[in-house]
Design an enzyme around this catalytic site. Structure first.
Site, short mmCIF file in Angstrom:
data_model
loop_
_atom_site.label_atom_id
_atom_site.label_comp_id
_atom_site.label_asym_id
_atom_site.label_seq_id
_atom_site.Cartn_x
_atom_site.Cartn_y
_atom_site.Cartn_z
N TYR A 44 40.65 43.73 42.45
CA TYR A 44 40.38 44.18 43.82
C TYR A 44 40.84 43.12 44.81
O TYR A 44 40.93 41.95 44.50
CB TYR A 44 38.93 44.61 44.03
N CYS A 45 41.20 43.58 46.00
CA CYS A 45 41.75 42.73 47.06
C CYS A 45 42.88 41.83 46.52
O CYS A 45 42.82 40.61 46.64
CB CYS A 45 40.66 41.88 47.71
N PRO A 46 43.92 42.44 45.91
CA PRO A 46 44.97 41.62 45.31
C PRO A 46 45.82 40.91 46.37
O PRO A 46 46.01 41.41 47.47
CB PRO A 46 45.82 42.65 44.54
N LEU B 263 41.22 43.56 51.51
CA LEU B 263 40.55 44.80 51.11
C LEU B 263 39.16 44.48 50.56
O LEU B 263 38.69 43.35 50.64
CB LEU B 263 41.42 45.52 50.06
N LYS C 162 41.52 37.27 36.98
CA LYS C 162 41.24 36.73 38.32
C LYS C 162 39.77 36.36 38.48
O LYS C 162 38.89 37.14 38.13
CB LYS C 162 41.63 37.79 39.36
#
Length: 275
Positions: free
Chosen positions: A145-147, A90, A158
């Protein structure tokens, strides 16, 4: 099992200083090109480093957001270019404080299953941060975001995400490392993108609910100034330690031809999405 970092030869390609006109679509075309070269045995395993200025890279799922154009208009109003990559995942933020590293191996080499590719990148990052004496975890950070299950974090925050692409006999394992600046500020930007692109509408795919303080840069996490150049030096030292030879080379004539085709595919894909 022998580490994939240990190679007889490492080819090294540095695209970190190409400046603001270096288009992220080119980066994904380069990695596809190198996958083919390494997969066919025309090139040694390759490490490519890259930096892009103020770019948001969307995943294919993001293109299905119900109000995508409104989200994109917001990103552009904040001074960001927007591109869609040719692989899963993502939205992520790339800027001058984010170092991207691609490790490209032949798929046939020592049987690289998907976890082994990810584990190799985790091993590399742990080596690059060995002198910092920190505990690095590889697990999904909910709210980032973009996990993904290979999010890299320190104290639950992260700082990096890993993806993988397999193509024409090659495997490209890619990571973005937030080295400097504010991780939560980057996350705020993606939070607002999803807010405008979703407007609370129900969708088949569940998009992440971004919690900005789940993300940080290494400079923030380590409490000292880190730089992309510092990591480049550590990366070269690590590759030298793990190989008999490290060499730099330009793209060959055959690779340049393949690159032009791959780049055109990326242009076509993006035009299809944005038009």
């Amino acid at each position: 099992m022998t580490s994939l970092l240990k190679q007889e030869k490492w080819r090294f390609i540095d695209h970190t200083s190409l400046g603001p006109f270096f288009d992220a679509k080119q980066s994904f075309a380069y990695d596809d090109t190198l996958c083919a070269s390494v997969g066919k045995g025309e090139s040694s395993p390759t490490t490519r480093t890259w930096v892009h200025h103020d770019t948001i890279v969307l995943g294919i799922q993001d293109t299905k957001l119900p109000y995508l154009n409104e989200g994109i208009d917001h990103l552009k109003s904040q001074g960001y270019q927007v591109v869609v990559r040719n692989s899963g995942g993502l939205a992520v933020v790339l800027d001058e404080g984010v170092l991207n590293i691609s490790l490209i191996f032949p798929e046939a080499d020592k049987g690289i299953d998907i976890n082994r590719g990810y584990d190799t990148m985790v091993e590399l990052i742990k080596e690059l941060l060995a002198e910092e004496n920190v505990q690095i975890e590889a697990r999904e950070i909910v709210g980032s975001y973009c996990p993904g299950s290979y999010d890299l974090s320190i104290d639950g925050k992260k700082f990096a995400g890993i993806s993988q692409r397999r193509l024409r006999g090659g495997v490209a394992v890619q990571i973005y490392l937030s080295v400097t600046e504010s991780g939560s500020k980057r996350a705020n930007l993606i939070q607002e993108f999803y807010r405008l692109s979703l407007k609370n509408e129900e969708t088949k795919f569940i998009f992440p609910d971004i919690v900005p303080n789940t993300m940080a840069s290494l400079s923030e996490l380590l409490g000292k100034e880190m730089t992309v150049q510092m990591f480049m030096l550590r990366l070269l030292q690590t590759l030298q330690k793990n190989s008999q030879q490290i060499y730099t080379s330009d793209m060959t004539e055959a690779e340049n031809e393949r690159f032009q085709q791959n780049y055109q595919r990326m242009i076509d894909r993006n035009e299809k999405v944005f038009n």
